[in-house]
Write an enzyme that holds these catalytic residues in place. Structure first.
Site, PDB file in Angstrom:
ATOM      1  NE  ARG A  96      -1.056   3.325  -3.274  1.00 36.66           N
ATOM      2  CZ  ARG A  96      -0.909   2.312  -4.126  1.00 36.66           C
ATOM      3  NH1 ARG A  96      -0.047   1.349  -3.860  1.00 36.66           N
ATOM      4  NH2 ARG A  96      -1.622   2.267  -5.233  1.00 36.66           N
TER       5      ARG A  96
ATOM      6  CD  GLU B 272      -8.590   3.010  -4.803  1.00 35.73           C
ATOM      7  OE1 GLU B 272      -8.811   3.598  -3.732  1.00 35.73           O
ATOM      8  OE2 GLU B 272      -7.443   2.818  -5.263  1.00 35.73           O
TER       9      GLU B 272
ATOM     10  NE  ARG C 190      -0.751   7.995  -1.158  1.00 32.76           N
ATOM     11  CZ  ARG C 190      -1.590   7.287  -1.904  1.00 32.76           C
ATOM     12  NH1 ARG C 190      -2.569   6.601  -1.330  1.00 32.76           N
ATOM     13  NH2 ARG C 190      -1.453   7.241  -3.225  1.00 32.76           N
TER      14      ARG C 190
END
Length: 272
Positions: free
Chosen positions: A70, A78, A121
């Site tokens: 990320r 999104e 992440r």
């Protein structure tokens, strides 16, 4: 003063050349400004070199070793899930990142204070092999909004400058009505999601864990005391009756719209 035919032709050619030089200079300045901004956000050091497998969306990539990465400093619209539509510019942001990385599968990572998010992440500031900041590149073209989540605030001023360039130029998402500040007094009671809200501070409150800024209408901004150390340069207690622009994700609590402010970039004082 009068000119004969040859002198007039010579003068016209000179003026034409001058116009061309001026136009060319303007074109170069306008076209290279974003690239220069991205290069100015260069890393002070590199912690890891990685290989990219593909870009999942505008701010998340899959690495060849299977890790999900990320990008720090940004948030892109999104992609739709479970039958929901894509947010505006979500596909454009993903495709722009894919195109940027398509010929450059090698990336350099600069880690910050926190290396993983709540989803597991990997978190990093990401750079192309030549030193260009990927986050700044997306910000200055209007594919992303600035997102600073403390304590990962390295390079925040540079990222903010890149976003301001896109905002001032109304590039990408900044040309959409949804990304223009809306009056706190006119905010729809059902409004949720990312918003920029403009209004006058009518009350400043405190609780054991937070500072609260109440705006006209039923809009409240919360700053957790754990985050107050990032706001030392912001005169929070002098904001009463000041007009501000706040940004973040709106959620509803009873009949109020509430936002959490994590970093000074989430709060702008409107100067008159």
């Amino acid at each position: 003063m009068t000119f004969n035919g040859k002198e007039r032709a010579r003068r016209n050619r000179a003026l034409s050349c001058l116009r061309g030089l001026i136009a060319g200079w303007l074109w170069v300045c306008l076209s290279i400004s974003p690239a220069l901004a991205a290069s100015r956000c260069a890393a002070d050091h590199i912690d890891e070199h990685v290989q990219v497998a593909y870009a999942h969306d505008g701010d998340t990539v899959r690495l060849q070793d299977g890790r999900s990465l990320r990008l720090i400093g940004i948030d892109t619209p999104e992609l739709g899930r479970d039958g929901e539509p894509d947010q505006p510019f979500a596909v454009a942001a993903r495709d722009a990142l894919r195109a940027l990385l398509g010929q450059r599968p090698e990336l350099d990572l600069r880690f910050d204070e926190t290396r993983h998010d709540s989803h597991g992440r990997l978190l990093a500031h990401v750079f192309l092999a030549g030193g260009t900041s990927v986050s700044a590149w997306l910000l200055e073209r209007g594919y992303a909004t600035l997102l600073i989540v403390p304590p990962n605030d390295w390079n925040a001023p540079c990222y903010q400058s890149a976003e301001r360039y896109a905002h001032a130029s109304r590039l990408g998402i900044w040309d959409l009505p949804a990304y223009q500040p809306i009056s706190s007094a006119r905010l729809n009671q059902s409004a949720q999601g990312y918003r920029l809200i403009k209004g006058r501070v009518v009350h400043i409150g405190e609780s054991a864990h937070s500072i609260w800024l109440d705006l006209e209408g039923k809009v409240t901004a919360r700053i957790d005391r754990d985050d107050l150390k990032y706001f030392t340069a912001v005169p929070l207690y002098k904001l009463l009756h000041k007009e501000v622009i706040i940004r973040g994700w709106v959620h509803r609590y009873r009949d109020e719209a509430q936002l959490r402010l994590r970093y000074p970039a989430d709060l702008e004082i409107v100067e008159r």
